[in-house]
Design a protein around this motif. Sequence first.
Motif, PDB file in Angstrom:
ATOM      1  N   SER A 254       0.835  -1.196   0.000  1.00 24.63           N
ATOM      2  CA  SER A 254       0.000   0.000   0.000  1.00 24.63           C
ATOM      3  C   SER A 254       0.875   1.254   0.000  1.00 24.63           C
ATOM      4  CB  SER A 254      -0.933  -0.002   1.205  1.00 24.63           C
ATOM      5  OG  SER A 254      -0.214  -0.083   2.413  1.00 24.63           O
TER       6      SER A 254
ATOM      7  N   SER B  65       2.017   1.779  -3.574  1.00 25.92           N
ATOM      8  CA  SER B  65       0.962   2.360  -4.396  1.00 25.92           C
ATOM      9  C   SER B  65       0.774   3.837  -4.093  1.00 25.92           C
ATOM     10  CB  SER B  65      -0.356   1.612  -4.169  1.00 25.92           C
ATOM     11  OG  SER B  65      -0.244   0.269  -4.563  1.00 25.92           O
ATOM     12  N   GLY B  66       0.812   4.182  -2.809  1.00 23.56           N
ATOM     13  CA  GLY B  66       0.655   5.583  -2.434  1.00 23.56           C
ATOM     14  C   GLY B  66       1.776   6.444  -2.985  1.00 23.56           C
TER      15      GLY B  66
ATOM     16  N   ALA C 110      -4.292   8.301  -2.059  1.00 30.18           N
ATOM     17  CA  ALA C 110      -4.567   6.896  -2.373  1.00 30.18           C
ATOM     18  C   ALA C 110      -5.934   6.427  -1.885  1.00 30.18           C
ATOM     19  CB  ALA C 110      -3.479   6.012  -1.778  1.00 30.18           C
ATOM     20  N   TRP C 111      -6.836   7.362  -1.648  1.00 27.39           N
ATOM     21  CA  TRP C 111      -8.188   6.964  -1.230  1.00 27.39           C
ATOM     22  C   TRP C 111      -8.913   6.317  -2.403  1.00 27.39           C
ATOM     23  CZ3 TRP C 111     -11.384   9.990   2.798  1.00 27.39           C
ATOM     24  CH2 TRP C 111     -10.616  10.201   3.945  1.00 27.39           C
TER      25      TRP C 111
ATOM     26  N   SER D  31      -5.048  -7.172 -10.843  1.00 27.28           N
ATOM     27  CA  SER D  31      -5.471  -5.809 -10.538  1.00 27.28           C
ATOM     28  C   SER D  31      -6.806  -5.482 -11.202  1.00 27.28           C
ATOM     29  CB  SER D  31      -4.398  -4.814 -11.004  1.00 27.28           C
ATOM     30  OG  SER D  31      -3.177  -5.045 -10.335  1.00 27.28           O
TER      31      SER D  31
ATOM     32  N   ASP E  60      -9.331   1.185  -8.953  1.00 27.37           N
ATOM     33  CA  ASP E  60      -8.247   1.714  -8.134  1.00 27.37           C
ATOM     34  C   ASP E  60      -7.006   0.847  -8.240  1.00 27.37           C
ATOM     35  OD1 ASP E  60      -9.423   4.064  -6.632  1.00 27.37           O
ATOM     36  OD2 ASP E  60     -10.899   2.538  -6.161  1.00 27.37           O
ATOM     37  N   ALA E  61      -7.198  -0.468  -8.223  1.00 30.62           N
ATOM     38  CA  ALA E  61      -6.063  -1.386  -8.311  1.00 30.62           C
ATOM     39  C   ALA E  61      -5.402  -1.310  -9.692  1.00 30.62           C
ATOM     40  CB  ALA E  61      -6.516  -2.816  -8.017  1.00 30.62           C
TER      41      ALA E  61
ATOM     42  N   ALA F 118      -3.393   1.881  -9.799  1.00 29.38           N
ATOM     43  CA  ALA F 118      -2.178   1.717  -8.996  1.00 29.38           C
ATOM     44  C   ALA F 118      -1.170   0.834  -9.714  1.00 29.38           C
ATOM     45  CB  ALA F 118      -2.527   1.130  -7.629  1.00 29.38           C
TER      46      ALA F 118
ATOM     47  N   SER G 173       2.481   2.220 -10.476  1.00 33.95           N
ATOM     48  CA  SER G 173       3.600   1.516  -9.851  1.00 33.95           C
ATOM     49  C   SER G 173       4.598   1.041 -10.901  1.00 33.95           C
ATOM     50  CB  SER G 173       3.092   0.324  -9.035  1.00 33.95           C
ATOM     51  OG  SER G 173       2.273   0.751  -7.959  1.00 33.95           O
TER      52      SER G 173
ATOM     53  N   PHE H 194      -2.450  -4.372  -4.223  1.00 33.98           N
ATOM     54  CA  PHE H 194      -2.625  -2.991  -4.647  1.00 33.98           C
ATOM     55  C   PHE H 194      -1.674  -2.592  -5.777  1.00 33.98           C
ATOM     56  CE2 PHE H 194      -3.644  -3.171  -0.070  1.00 33.98           C
ATOM     57  CZ  PHE H 194      -5.001  -2.913  -0.141  1.00 33.98           C
ATOM     58  N   SER H 195      -1.114  -3.526  -6.502  1.00 34.53           N
ATOM     59  CA  SER H 195      -0.172  -3.124  -7.543  1.00 34.53           C
ATOM     60  C   SER H 195      -0.324  -4.017  -8.780  1.00 34.53           C
ATOM     61  CB  SER H 195       1.246  -3.217  -7.017  1.00 34.53           C
ATOM     62  OG  SER H 195       1.521  -4.511  -6.567  1.00 34.53           O
TER      63      SER H 195
END
Length: 276
Positions: A2, A5-6, A24-25, A131, A137-138, A141, A145, A275-276
């Motif tokens: 996470s 990703s952020g 990253a919300w 993803s 969102d995934a 990210a 990434s 998350f990537s």
Amino acid sequence: ASLKSGVALWKEVHRGAASTAHIAWMKEVPLRYRMADFENGSVDDAKYVAFGSRSFSQPPMWPTDKHVSLEEAAHFAACCKRIGKTATAMKRTLSLSDDEDQSGPNDHLLIQVWKYLATCDGLVGAPLGTSVKRGFDASTAWLCSTLVFGGQAVVASAESRLGGLPPGQAVVIDPVDFDQTPPSDKAGASEGFMHPSPIPAVATFLEQALEGGDSHITALAHEIKYVAATLRYVQARLSAASIVQQSLAERRLGGLNENSVGSFLHLHCGHNNAFS
């Protein structure tokens, strides 16, 4: 993961903004893509939602575009989702069909396109298909990434291929450097098992699929073209001399500043995948 990703979203989409608050919300899927999904039509042609004066149907181009916008990343995610959804529906229908040809459902071109796309190696985490199944969102990210940290993985492969690198010598990236599968794993692969597919190979397969004249591919021409072009953008950007030099410096923790992302440590046990 996470954190990765952020940092990637902060660096890529927000251009290293002073504050990382709310970066990253989870965000709601844009209405135009929800409606296109509801209508089961092209992501670039929702009938009941106006796209506005600006269209994001044109993929980013290197070196004109130094970064990917959030809108471009969302369009990439929407295209991937539609390809996967359509291919999965086709495979399910063919599996239940009594008049299925002897080649089997997995041999259909659209299903092969999704197979390659789903196994596309993001260089620093999970394959693209994982993803896509997790949502917009995934997928966003994953792309960020790959763009922010993927260069370090490519440079590491190039150094290994060249047998080390003397100080000051420039690194020229070859498409083979995007293949992160160890040779020993390739030699021991069994039939039916597919390793992560390198980005250049996936882009080439998508481009060739568009030339075949298959009706199912034609129906998804916009989505496949956009994804292929975005992957070519990733390849060109991570292969550029300026990005290679930056990736080398960050990988070696040299010349770091407040906008540097640091050295990426690939935990092959899987902790980088989420998350990537």
